[in-house]
Design an enzyme around this catalytic site. Structure first.
Site, short mmCIF file in Angstrom:
data_model
loop_
_atom_site.label_atom_id
_atom_site.label_comp_id
_atom_site.label_asym_id
_atom_site.label_seq_id
_atom_site.Cartn_x
_atom_site.Cartn_y
_atom_site.Cartn_z
CG ASN A 140 17.73 -10.96 1.39
OD1 ASN A 140 17.52 -10.52 2.51
ND2 ASN A 140 17.40 -12.20 1.03
CG ASN A 145 13.38 -10.13 6.52
OD1 ASN A 145 13.70 -10.45 5.38
ND2 ASN A 145 13.80 -8.99 7.07
CG ASP A 168 15.72 -7.22 3.73
OD1 ASP A 168 16.64 -6.41 3.45
OD2 ASP A 168 15.96 -8.36 4.16
CG ASP A 333 -1.42 3.20 -6.63
OD1 ASP A 333 -0.57 3.13 -7.53
OD2 ASP A 333 -2.38 2.41 -6.53
CD GLU A 362 -0.16 5.49 -10.87
OE1 GLU A 362 0.36 4.70 -11.68
OE2 GLU A 362 -0.95 5.12 -9.99
#
Length: 617
Positions: A140, A145, A168, A333, A362
């Site tokens: 972080n 945010n 983030d 994906d 994938e």
């Protein structure tokens, strides 16, 4: 983004006697570039009643409106435009007229990035080491945010594996030097696109707006900064693409452009997950449809890629993302669940604009033939994939069996050996991405019962075998966890990524002796392979395993590397005479890990011990 180029700004008319429409129309893509290889573009405009227009016009030098496509939902209109080679950067105005209403929508045309193929869209290959990060769980770097007002998921609870933790993009940027020291050359982040869903938004796979980077990880600006900083340090960026589905709160699900935007069924139909039906010569037509058109899960509506508007939306977004952010490659994906003809078209479109870009899908399937079907292969079959590479689950099953199963004629390390022996099915197996775990799999350190010897043996294989190696954040300190009962247990926070953490594993002083041993082992291998021509681009020769002993070589004219794995619970005597075909002409062997030099002669390996050596003359 550096400027709000994507939000369509509504201008009031000063010229008509009527009045201008008040409201906002949004364009997708949100902007475009002059000088693209494909001069054609389809602009989706979304806004209340935009499809009710009587006339749509574009008056801009070099840009021609070819066709106006009105669809079932009057909140959409699709404009086919042609951008000629002499069009200049600037802001074109799309005029929407409805009776006395007159709206002007601004759409930016920009100059293309410099350095296609050299500074961005560089591609990822066997020279590289990929590091996979789930942004919410790594570090972080910007607490402002952590929650974003107005978003559906307001959770922030590090004690829960189901809720957001606050990691983030800034947190990743802060640790680029750490990754570089580890030998990492490429980052792959789990999806960064907005996931404005009510819950389980930490993983990122339920898009709600393709053209927004999730503000809870920093938004567009932070993504730009991270990629620029990474490129400056010689680190590439892979983005996680999801073409098969979106989140149930995606704007095209809440307000569908047309009935067949999504795959529709009389009642909810889940995919069967049976990839075999796609290539089975005896397969049922209905079963093929269920596999490809069934929904992945209830919260992820399945996109109908046979719909030309859906296909254009997805392809243009992929191109836009590479050009906008400077992406170097795509991990795709759920590849097998997409319409495969669409995927060929999408891959081709990306390669046309970015000739050096890398695309790997994938393919979570079982069987080398199954996996090879979805990639460039040597089969003579009706469907021919143009996908460059895959996430190589077959070699994963192989190394897992090698380290967890009893040795036998078809068991243990022989599974790995046999899997690699089948590489003749691929056009280029070096483009496959090899790995020992990821965000969907149990941590390998746990899989091998937290055995340091087995773990290091698997890592020795990962860093020296053919293909592109990928590690998962935390592998370098031996993070533990199983996917049972849920996958959240393999998506832990990296210790030290939050200022409140008691221990900081990013620093050697914060790691215990076991963690530091793993970290140093991986750093040595990672940095060695950066300069090893044999490992990066050389040939491979493997010898059939004997009594659990597995030996292979990576070699070229300049260098020869030998990797040896003991995959059984007894000490093995390694007889170098068995490998004279590759050791002839060499007199010494230097340990890649310790730097020690030994004569080339028989030696012992303790149970599950491994080694990587460079042969010297």
């Amino acid at each position: 983004m550096k400027k709000i180029a994507g939000i369509l700004i509504v201008f009031f008319s000063f010229f008509l006697q009527g009045y201008a429409q008040s409201g906002t129309y949004n364009c997708y893509p949100t902007s475009w570039w002059v000088g693209m290889k494909n001069p054609n573009l389809q602009i989706m405009i979304h806004g209340k009643g935009v499809g009710n227009g009587d006339a749509y016009t574009i008056n801009y030098p070099g840009v021609k409106l070819i066709k106006v496509n009105k669809v079932e939902n009057k909140n959409y209109v699709f404009l086919d435009v042609h951008i000629s080679s002499f069009a200049k950067p600037g802001t074109l105005k799309i005029e929407v007229r409805e009776k006395t209403k007159f709206t002007v929508v601004a759409f930016d045309l920009r100059k293309r990035r410099v350095g296609n193929g050299s500074q961005y869209a560089q591609g990822v290959n066997s020279n590289d080491l990929i590091y996979l990060i789930m942004p919410d769980r790594f570090s972080n770097g910007d607490t402002t945010n952590d929650r974003i007002a107005g978003m559906r998921d307001q959770s922030l609870n590090r004690d829960s594996i189901y809720e957001r933790h606050g990691g983030d993009l800034k947190g990743i940027e802060n640790h680029l030097d750490y990754l570089k020291t580890l030998g990492v050359t490429t980052l792959w982040l789990n999806p960064v696109i907005e996931n404005d869903m009510p819950n389980r938004t930490e993983h990122g796979y339920s898009f709600t707006n393709h053209y927004k980077i999730d503000p809870r990880i920093g938004g567009d600006a932070a993504y730009h900064r991270l990629i620029e900083a990474a490129h400056h340090k010689g680190i590439k960026m892979i983005q996680d693409a999801v073409y098969n589905h979106v989140g149930s709160y995606h704007f095209t699900v809440l307000d569908p452009p047309m009935k067949d935007w999504l795959h529709q069924w009389p009642h909810y139909t889940n995919t069967s997950y049976k990839d075999q039906v796609l290539f089975d010569p005896y397969a049922s037509t209905e079963e093929k449809k269920v596999m490809s058109d069934g929904w992945f899960v209830t919260s992820m509506p399945d996109l109908n890629q046979k719909n030309s508007y859906v296909a254009n939306f997805l392809i243009q977004h992929a191109i836009w993302t590479v050009e906008e952010f400077g992406i170097d490659g795509w991990r795709i994906d759920t590849y097998a669940y997409n319409d495969l003809d669409f995927m060929n078209r999408c891959n081709k479109a990306l390669e046309k604009e970015f000739p050096k870009i890398t695309l790997f899908g994938e393919t979570w399937v079982h069987g080398t033939v199954n996996q090879a079907y979805f990639v460039e292969n040597n089969f003579s079959i009706p469907y021919k994939s143009n996908l460059q590479g895959v996430t190589d689950f077959q070699s994963l099953w192989g190394i897992t069996d090698a380290m967890t199963k009893t040795f036998g004629w078809n068991e243990g390390v022989n599974v790995l050996y046999t899997t690699l022996a089948k590489d003749f099915v691929y056009k280029n197996p070096m483009r496959n991405v090899i790995f020992i775990d990821n965000h969907d799999l149990s941590r390998f350190f746990s899989v091998v019962g937290e055995s340091m010897e087995k773990y290091k043996g698997a890592l020795a294989w990962l860093y020296t075998s053919r293909g592109i190696p990928q590690i998962y954040y935390g592998d370098e300190i031996g993070l533990k966890g199983f996917t049972s009962p849920v996958d959240g247990y393999v998506r832990q926070d990296f210790p030290g990524g939050w200022t409140s953490d008691k221990e900081n594993k990013f620093l050697s002083g914060g790691r215990n002796s076991q963690e530091d041993s793993i970290w140093k082992y991986m750093a040595v291998l990672g940095n060695f392979r950066k300069n090893s021509t044999a490992i990066k681009t050389g040939k491979m020769m493997q010898f059939s395993p004997k009594n659990g002993e597995y030996v292979y070589f990576r070699y070229d004219k300049a260098q020869t590397i030998m990797t040896v794995l003991n995959t059984v619970d007894t000490t093995l005597k390694i007889s170098m005479a068995n490998y004279k075909e590759r050791t002839i002409g060499f007199s010494k062997m230097k340990s890649v890990i310790t730097g020690e030099i030994f004569p080339i002669e028989d030696f012992l390996l303790k149970p599950y011990e491994s080694g990587v050596w460079e042969l010297l003359r």
